[in-house]
Design an enzyme around this catalytic site. Sequence first.
Site, mmCIF file in Angstrom:
data_model
loop_
_atom_site.group_PDB
_atom_site.id
_atom_site.type_symbol
_atom_site.label_atom_id
_atom_site.label_comp_id
_atom_site.label_asym_id
_atom_site.label_seq_id
_atom_site.Cartn_x
_atom_site.Cartn_y
_atom_site.Cartn_z
ATOM 1 C CG HIS A 95 -5.710 3.981 0.921
ATOM 2 N ND1 HIS A 95 -5.081 3.671 -0.278
ATOM 3 C CD2 HIS A 95 -5.798 2.815 1.605
ATOM 4 C CE1 HIS A 95 -4.805 2.379 -0.313
ATOM 5 N NE2 HIS A 95 -5.224 1.832 0.813
ATOM 6 C CG ASP A 123 15.234 14.651 10.932
ATOM 7 O OD1 ASP A 123 14.508 14.958 11.906
ATOM 8 O OD2 ASP A 123 16.122 13.784 10.991
ATOM 9 C CG HIS A 129 -0.977 -4.011 -0.075
ATOM 10 N ND1 HIS A 129 -0.503 -2.802 0.398
ATOM 11 C CD2 HIS A 129 -2.328 -3.917 -0.029
ATOM 12 C CE1 HIS A 129 -1.523 -2.020 0.710
ATOM 13 N NE2 HIS A 129 -2.640 -2.666 0.457
ATOM 14 C CG ASP A 175 6.042 4.888 -23.371
ATOM 15 O OD1 ASP A 175 5.512 3.807 -23.683
ATOM 16 O OD2 ASP A 175 5.665 5.986 -23.799
#
Length: 284
Positions: A29, A36, A202, A209
């Site tokens: 997933h 490069d 999605h 914090d």
Amino acid sequence: ILRRHGVPATGFLSPRILPPEIHLNLRNHRKILFVDGHTAFTGGMNISERNVRRNGHLAITDIHFRIQGPAARQLGHAFVQDWFLATQEHLPLPPATADMVGDSVCRAVASGPDQTMDVLLELWAGLICAARKHIRIMTPYFLPPREIFGALHAARLRGVDVEVFLPAHCNIPFVAWATSHVLEGLLRRGVQCYHVPDPFCHAKLFLVDDDYAHVGSANWDCRSLALNFELGLEIFDPEICARLHRQLDTVRRGCQRVTAEDLRSRPLPICMRDAFFWLFGPYL
């Protein structure tokens, strides 16, 4: 199509008869684009038509990140490992450069069923336990294991503000039904939950914090935390975190807040349906 045009491509843990190898749940997933040797992209976005604006409209909203400098090579290394697992072919990484592009301290976190520990589960639970002021979670799917619920409950008892952003209309209805069953307990403890309006959100964000952000591919469910091969990126940078907090503040202004009363007012048949699908939470 890719192979016809000379682009090397392969399936990840594809089923085969000889030698026998059938994996129904162990999917890759991760979202990695490595360019490069010095630039990489990761986040929640897939390469698909649904992520492309058509006729002026988006089917999905998401958030993705460009990483440059030494941290990008960590993502490249994760891709090389995945390629070897799928093909048994060693890919050389491009020569490393020592150029420092920014001031952010980053670390890639790879997790998957090939590891001996639940990396993301233990990391996220520890971060929640370490929070002192606020926790903000944006995810399309929210069915975390008991360890995460316990840590969130403990955070609220310490006075930590906790916000969870979920899509108003999930693209997998039975996941949304199961989520409705578990949200009431969090809401009773003061967790604030918001529904993000369409298009389907999605995006995956985890902010702790004012100086920590975790971005990447993983959802807050058992599939991502135990079954999938996932990749996250830790970002230790107050400036980047401030930008992400402002982004969530903007999103929140357009959201509808979910209350415990909303969930308690569901008709009995709906409650029974939601509870039934919650039983299958580890596989959704």
